[in-house]
Enzyme design. Structure first.
Site, short mmCIF file in Angstrom:
data_model
loop_
_atom_site.label_atom_id
_atom_site.label_comp_id
_atom_site.label_asym_id
_atom_site.label_seq_id
_atom_site.Cartn_x
_atom_site.Cartn_y
_atom_site.Cartn_z
N HIS A 8 -8.16 -1.01 0.62
CA HIS A 8 -7.20 -2.09 0.38
C HIS A 8 -8.04 -3.32 0.14
O HIS A 8 -8.98 -3.55 0.89
CB HIS A 8 -6.35 -2.41 1.61
N HIS A 34 -5.26 -1.28 -4.44
CA HIS A 34 -5.65 -0.12 -3.66
C HIS A 34 -6.50 0.76 -4.53
O HIS A 34 -6.11 1.11 -5.64
CB HIS A 34 -4.41 0.57 -3.11
N ARG A 65 6.99 -10.93 5.30
CA ARG A 65 6.58 -10.62 6.67
C ARG A 65 7.31 -11.55 7.61
O ARG A 65 7.40 -12.75 7.36
CB ARG A 65 5.07 -10.79 6.84
N ASP A 96 -3.17 -7.88 -4.88
CA ASP A 96 -3.42 -6.70 -4.05
C ASP A 96 -3.90 -5.53 -4.89
O ASP A 96 -3.39 -5.30 -5.98
CB ASP A 96 -2.09 -6.33 -3.37
N LYS A 105 -12.33 -3.45 8.44
CA LYS A 105 -12.29 -4.31 7.25
C LYS A 105 -13.43 -5.31 7.23
O LYS A 105 -14.04 -5.61 8.26
CB LYS A 105 -10.96 -5.05 7.21
N GLN A 149 0.53 -11.17 -2.94
CA GLN A 149 -0.88 -10.82 -2.78
C GLN A 149 -1.47 -10.38 -4.11
O GLN A 149 -0.78 -9.72 -4.89
CB GLN A 149 -1.02 -9.66 -1.80
N CYS A 151 0.78 -1.23 0.00
CA CYS A 151 0.00 0.00 0.00
C CYS A 151 0.82 1.29 0.00
O CYS A 151 0.50 2.21 -0.76
CB CYS A 151 -1.05 0.01 1.11
#
Length: 663
Positions: free
Chosen positions: A538, A411, A389, A409, A492, A407, A360
């Site tokens: 996200h 945004h 991570r 992912d 979320k 991911q 992000c």
RNA sequence: GCCCGAAUAGCUCAGUUGGCCAGAGCGCUGCUCUUGUAAAGCAGAUGUCGUCGGUUCGAAUCCGACUUCGGGCCCCA
């Protein structure tokens, strides 16, 4: 003598002599019910069978074969476990032992810091069966906190719970065994601590209720030993936990053990190895996977499908690096709130760098790069972004918990007015993509703020939470609210799916974020010429490709549908004489874009079929003399019947249809 | 990170209380067989017994540390 009347679940009334108990009621209804009865449900509250009934009460008898009955059996079995352990390890103490899904556990602190070993389970099991055979009664008593503390003076953890209940402190989930509703609700003055005594030597503090006597138990199995922090807190002592499973009868217990076996057969780590999909070389380090050709082939198809859907869904693709300066993560707040989850920093000539734990912040840099207009919103930036991570060594678990993963992912930057609609269409998008992978059963969870671990003002959180809630309401699905489970930057929605054997997996997430736009000072020019801050969403659908792959592997038990299968068909010539024709079939299928394999006739046909079956290939194509003459195939489909003399073109049409329908 | 357990051939696993040259099945290589729907036959090669250190005349086996894995706690995609 006066009678009382109680109301049964079917609405009928039944009169009983005064001072009758629930047990009397059960026996009065039928001998069988009297024998089976475990506890009662009086005006909605669970209570022991020896509770005296009062005129006008609604009473239900709880039997083993019910949700509440099983719960009670598991709870009572946990007590038997505690009794066995305290007898076998004199000088030890016990903490809590609640029922859990499919079973129970109990936490102990053994004398002199001793620990349990796997082989202790047999010994404990034998002791428990003795206790059960003795049909010991569970006798309830109640004490004021002071007397309770006295009784439990040798037991540190019980004392702590008593003090917690007595002070009226809200019981944590861990202590729910001790303080469900009633008991602690009235605060300090009224606090009453209840106990269940089985023998002169064994009494446990517990809210109850329990089965009348231990003879109602016995269909249990001790499963494993584990360490567990007292009240789940790493700063507190580590206790010794024993897990068990318990059921109403032998058949249920056996069925549960079979289910566990089934889950074990589907274990993605095992299947990944057997099907040569990927591995975790120890030389590479913990929590890092390498993808072999077949696994990578499946992954590529998943990624291609994801890209296609996102392209059609109005997303723009971006690519960002794996490392970023610490300054970026200072700005984003990750170093304040997520440092524990990040790999250690690397010092380089002009500063400190980190492997990115999330995409992000970098996407925000892309948004910020140009002057943005309201006409560009919603701006949807998508990336198959690989993140690292730091997961504690003990938490790693195959593909499900891994240190490096990718991911799907995105945004999304949008205006406040666009937010609700965007979230709602996102919900639709997520569900539609997951359905392509044959998931049908979804659960939605809304996670709200944890004030201790979050950034941003209350107003902003309220606004974001409301937007998510409204979208869920409008989407028209039930959802559960999880207080305090949100990410540090915003609330979320998490979406869980149920797999082929009924297990639930959390996959997708949609998170609202007002904070990063603020921190990165993002803005766009609105229609009226003013500058406004966009809202950021996200979202990830697979969550992590690795984890999603693992879930799919278990869901399909390795039987990937044709559109995902790394090899869609294996061609087997019956004998070497048929090799030329097999080559021809291979070339044709390959030219049409199918993923095929050919195994020459060096081994007997039966052997080669067996190998292909074990590799879970959707179609095995056997070609022999008849086929050479007629231009046909023998088609042996996975999980189906052999079909001989199938024209090649017909098979290609069928396979193409399978792939098209994602069947 | 903490508690419990594990690590032997490419894979699955045997290896009794420490004692010749460390084994089996599958797989692999070679030869024979030429196969019609879930395991053909014979022969052969393959190991620093996870790593490092210790105890011992002698260690796959006992002890310690480390690495990785499995089951939990915590956290989370």
């Amino acid at each position: 003598m006066s009678d009382i009347a109680v109301i049964l679940p079917d609405g009928s009334e039944r009169s009983l002599p005064e001072a009758s108990t629930i047990a009397d009621l059960a026996t009065g209804i039928s001998r069988r019910l009297g024998k089976d009865a475990l506890i009662g449900l009086v005006d909605g509250s669970e209570t022991d069978l020896d509770t005296v009934l009062v005129d006008g009460q609604q009473v239900e008898i709880v039997v083993p074969d019910s949700e509440r009955g099983l719960h009670t059996i598991r709870h009572s079995t946990a007590h038997v476990l505690a009794q066995a352990v305290l007898e076998l390890w004199p000088g030890s103490t016990f903490a809590i032992g609640p029922p859990i899904e499919d079973g129970f556990y109990y936490d102990f602190a053994l004398a002199d810091g001793a620990t349990f070993h796997e082989d202790d389970l047999d010994k404990i099991d034998a002791k428990m069966r003795e206790i059960i055979k003795a049909r010991q009664p569970f006798v309830r008593s109640e004490l004021a906190p002071a007397a309770a503390l006295e009784l439990m003076s040798d037991h540190l953890y019980k004392s702590e719970i008593i003090q917690m209940v007595a002070s009226g402190e809200k019981a944590s989930e861990l202590a729910s065994e001790m303080a469900e509703d009633g008991d602690s609700a009235d605060g300090a003055a009224e606090a009453v601590i209840s106990f269940y005594r089985n023998t002169d030597d064994f009494v446990d503090m517990c809210v109850g209720p329990h089965v009348p006597h231990t003879g109602h138990l016995g269909h249990f199995k001790l499963m494993k030993v584990a360490g567990a922090y007292w009240r789940g807190d790493v700063d507190r002592p580590m206790l010794q936990r024993i897990y068990g499973t318990a059921w109403a009868d032998k058949k249920q217990l056996a069925a549960h053990l079979v289910r566990l076996e089934e889950a074990e057969k589907r274990d993605h780590r095992k299947l990944a190895n057997e099907l040569d999909l990927l591995s975790f070389p120890s030389e590479l380090g913990g929590g890092l996977a390498v993808w072999h050709p077949k696994g990578a082939a499946i992954r590529k198809i998943m990624e291609d499908y994801s890209r296609e859907r996102h392209l059609n869904g109005g997303y723009e693709f971006v690519v960002t690096p794996n490392l970023a300066s610490g300054k970026l993560f200072e700005t984003s707040g990750h170093l304040d709130f997520y440092a524990d989850g990040m790999y250690p920093p690397m010092e380089m000539d002009n500063g400190t760098y980190y492997p990115k734990p999330m995409n992000c912040p970098i996407h925000c840099l892309i948004f910020r790069r140009g002057q943005r207009s309201y006409r560009e919103l919603p701006l949807r930036l998508f990336e198959l972004g690989t993140v690292y991570r730091y997961e504690r060594a003990g938490t790693l678990h195959g593909l499900m918990r891994i240190r490096g993963f990718t991911q799907d992912d995105s945004h999304i930057y949008c205006s406040e007015e666009q937010l609700a609609e965007e979230i709602e269409s996102l919900l639709e998008f997520v569900v539609s993509v997951l359905k392509a992978f044959t998931f049908e059963d979804f659960t939605f969870n809304l996670s709200t703020r944890d004030p201790k671990k979050s950034v941003g003002s209350d107003e902003v959180w309220d606004l974001a939470t409301k937007a998510l809630k409204d979208a869920l309401d409008k989407f028209g699905v039930p959802y559960e609210v999880k207080e305090g489970d949100a990410a540090f930057y915003g609330p979320k929605i998490d979406i869980d799916v149920r797999d082929a054997i009924g297990r639930s997996w959390q996959l997708s997430t949609i998170q609202a974020d007002f904070n990063l736009p603020e921190r990165f000072e993002l803005e766009y020019v609105a229609a009226d010429g003013s500058r406004k801050q966009p809202i950021m969403l996200h979202r990830a659908l697979f969550g992590s490709i690795e984890r999603f792959f693992g879930v799919l592997l278990e869901h399909f038990a390795g039987n990937f549908p044709a559109w995902l299968a790394p090899i869609q068909a294996t061609i087997l010539p019956v004998a070497q004489d048929h090799q030329a024709y097999a080559d021809e079939v291979y070339a044709k299928l390959k030219a049409s874009g199918f993923r095929v394999d050919l195994v020459e006739a060096n081994d007997p046909l039966g052997k080669r079929i067996r190998n292909a079956k074990q590799q879970k290939v959707p179609y095995i194509l056997v070609v022999g003399a008849d086929d050479v003459a007629a231009g046909t195939l023998g088609v042996n489909p996975r999980g189906g019947e052999v079909d001989r003399d199938v024209p090649l073109d017909d098979f290609m049409t069928k396979l193409a249809a399978d792939i098209e329908s994602k069947a």
